[in-house]
Design an enzyme around this catalytic site. Structure first.
Site, mmCIF file in Angstrom:
data_model
loop_
_atom_site.group_PDB
_atom_site.id
_atom_site.type_symbol
_atom_site.label_atom_id
_atom_site.label_comp_id
_atom_site.label_asym_id
_atom_site.label_seq_id
_atom_site.Cartn_x
_atom_site.Cartn_y
_atom_site.Cartn_z
ATOM 1 N N LYS A 61 18.057 28.842 -28.420
ATOM 2 C CA LYS A 61 18.201 29.404 -29.744
ATOM 3 C C LYS A 61 18.473 28.431 -30.528
ATOM 4 O O LYS A 61 18.812 28.307 -31.740
ATOM 5 C CB LYS A 61 17.816 30.765 -29.853
ATOM 6 C CG LYS A 61 18.271 30.930 -31.610
ATOM 7 C CD LYS A 61 15.828 31.061 -31.696
ATOM 8 C CE LYS A 61 16.262 31.736 -33.421
ATOM 9 N NZ LYS A 61 15.237 31.023 -33.807
ATOM 10 N N SER A 65 11.117 2.133 -41.352
ATOM 11 C CA SER A 65 11.117 3.269 -40.212
ATOM 12 C C SER A 65 9.748 3.942 -40.841
ATOM 13 O O SER A 65 8.433 3.562 -40.747
ATOM 14 C CB SER A 65 11.864 3.925 -40.460
ATOM 15 O OG SER A 65 12.616 5.244 -40.064
#
Length: 314
Positions: free
Chosen positions: A180, A128
């Site tokens: 949010k 990764s």
């Protein structure tokens, strides 16, 4: 009395500092005499995370590879005229996309400004984000059993709303906008939010593909075909073009030496790790000093309380 305590404290600090200096030996890793061409080894061990410095464990290893520490070492190597190549010694499962991007930019800058080669040596794993960094190398070495690849990006989340209900916990929030509290664990994600986050992951994934394609001189489509998140052994990665050679750390060092015109293993510049006893001693140093000061002050106060009060005489 206070003057004596202050002098004693200063002497105590000086003695302890001297002891640490003697036990630690020469803490300056740089040789005092002129050196020849050498290779800077940068160890990338553990998860790659954002941060200023690396925290060392008691047994000499590190808990993580921080972007701040890695960038600092790369810059120091670039500024050292005796360093003719970098060797990235990687044993990492990956980590933060942003941390890898930060370090990758420094590796790219190193190559552009110094025109010096970078060689990677993979240990148990270089997957990764760790493979992201390896992609900046001119040559990549891996053991045939190394786990590498895992080219991709993911964003974890969980929903514990039903669990909260079972234990009688009900949450609420007042927010400035509908998204949010995106990724909030106490409610189900909406389809729109899923689309928003998928767009972010796709962008980061495309950037990862571009880094690998550029570093490995491969077609973008060919990289994308390999980049479904799976890991490969070092041998498999070599056959797919993700790794150049099968070999260990010393093979990589020797290859770096050849690139700079040195036969055999070149001279190495490497950040030294503290010994376990040094970590223990230095970690206790501040505590010991404060303890001694506290004891001295307590003793002085006790003396003042028990000392007879002088009487005026005529």
């Amino acid at each position: 009395m206070l003057k004596k305590i202050f002098i004693s404290a200063v002497l105590l600090i000086a003695v302890l500092s001297f002891v640490v200096s003697l036990l630690g030996g020469n803490n300056n890793n740089e040789p005092k005499v002129a050196v020849g061409d050498r290779v800077a080894v940068i160890n990338i061990s553990g998860p790659i995370v954002d941060g200023a410095s690396v925290e060392q464990t008691l047994f000499g290893g590190t808990q993580a590879a921080t972007s701040g520490q890695l960038m600092k070492e790369i810059r120091e190597a670039a500024a050292d005229s005796s360093v003719k190549a970098l060797v990235l010694h990687i044993n990492s499962p990956g980590g933060s996309v942003t941390a890898a991007e930060e370090v990758g930019r420094e590796l790219e800058r190193f190559k552009e400004t110094t025109k010096k080669p970078i060689v990677t040596s993979m240990g148990d794993q270089a997957a990764s984000a760790a493979y992201w960094l390896a992609s900046y190398s001119d040559v990549i070495y891996a053991n045939s059993s190394t786990l590498t690849g895992s080219i991709g990006v993911y964003m974890p989340y969980m929903n514990v709303e039903d669990l909260y209900k079972k234990i009688g916990v009900y949450t609420g929030k007042i927010k400035s906008g509908p998204h949010k509290d995106i990724l909030s664990p106490d409610r189900e994600m909406t389809a729109e939010e899923c689309e928003i986050l998928q767009g972010i992951v796709n962008q980061l994934y495309d950037e990862f593909i571009a880094v690998v394609a550029n570093g490995r001189k491969m077609d973008t489509a060919a990289v994308r075909a390999l980049a479904d998140g799976r890991v490969y052994t070092g041998k498999q990665a070599q056959q797919l073009g993700l790794v150049d050679e099968i070999g260990n750390y010393y093979d990589a060092l020797e290859a770096a030496g050849k690139l700079i015109g040195v036969n055999g293993i070149p001279e190495i510049k490497e950040k030294q790790t503290a010994k376990p006893w040094q970590i223990l001693f230095e970690a206790r140093l501040s505590e010991l000093i404060l303890s001694q000061l506290e004891n001295a002050l307590n003793g002085a106060v006790a003396d003042m309380k028990t000392a007879p009060v002088p009487k005026a005489e005529r």
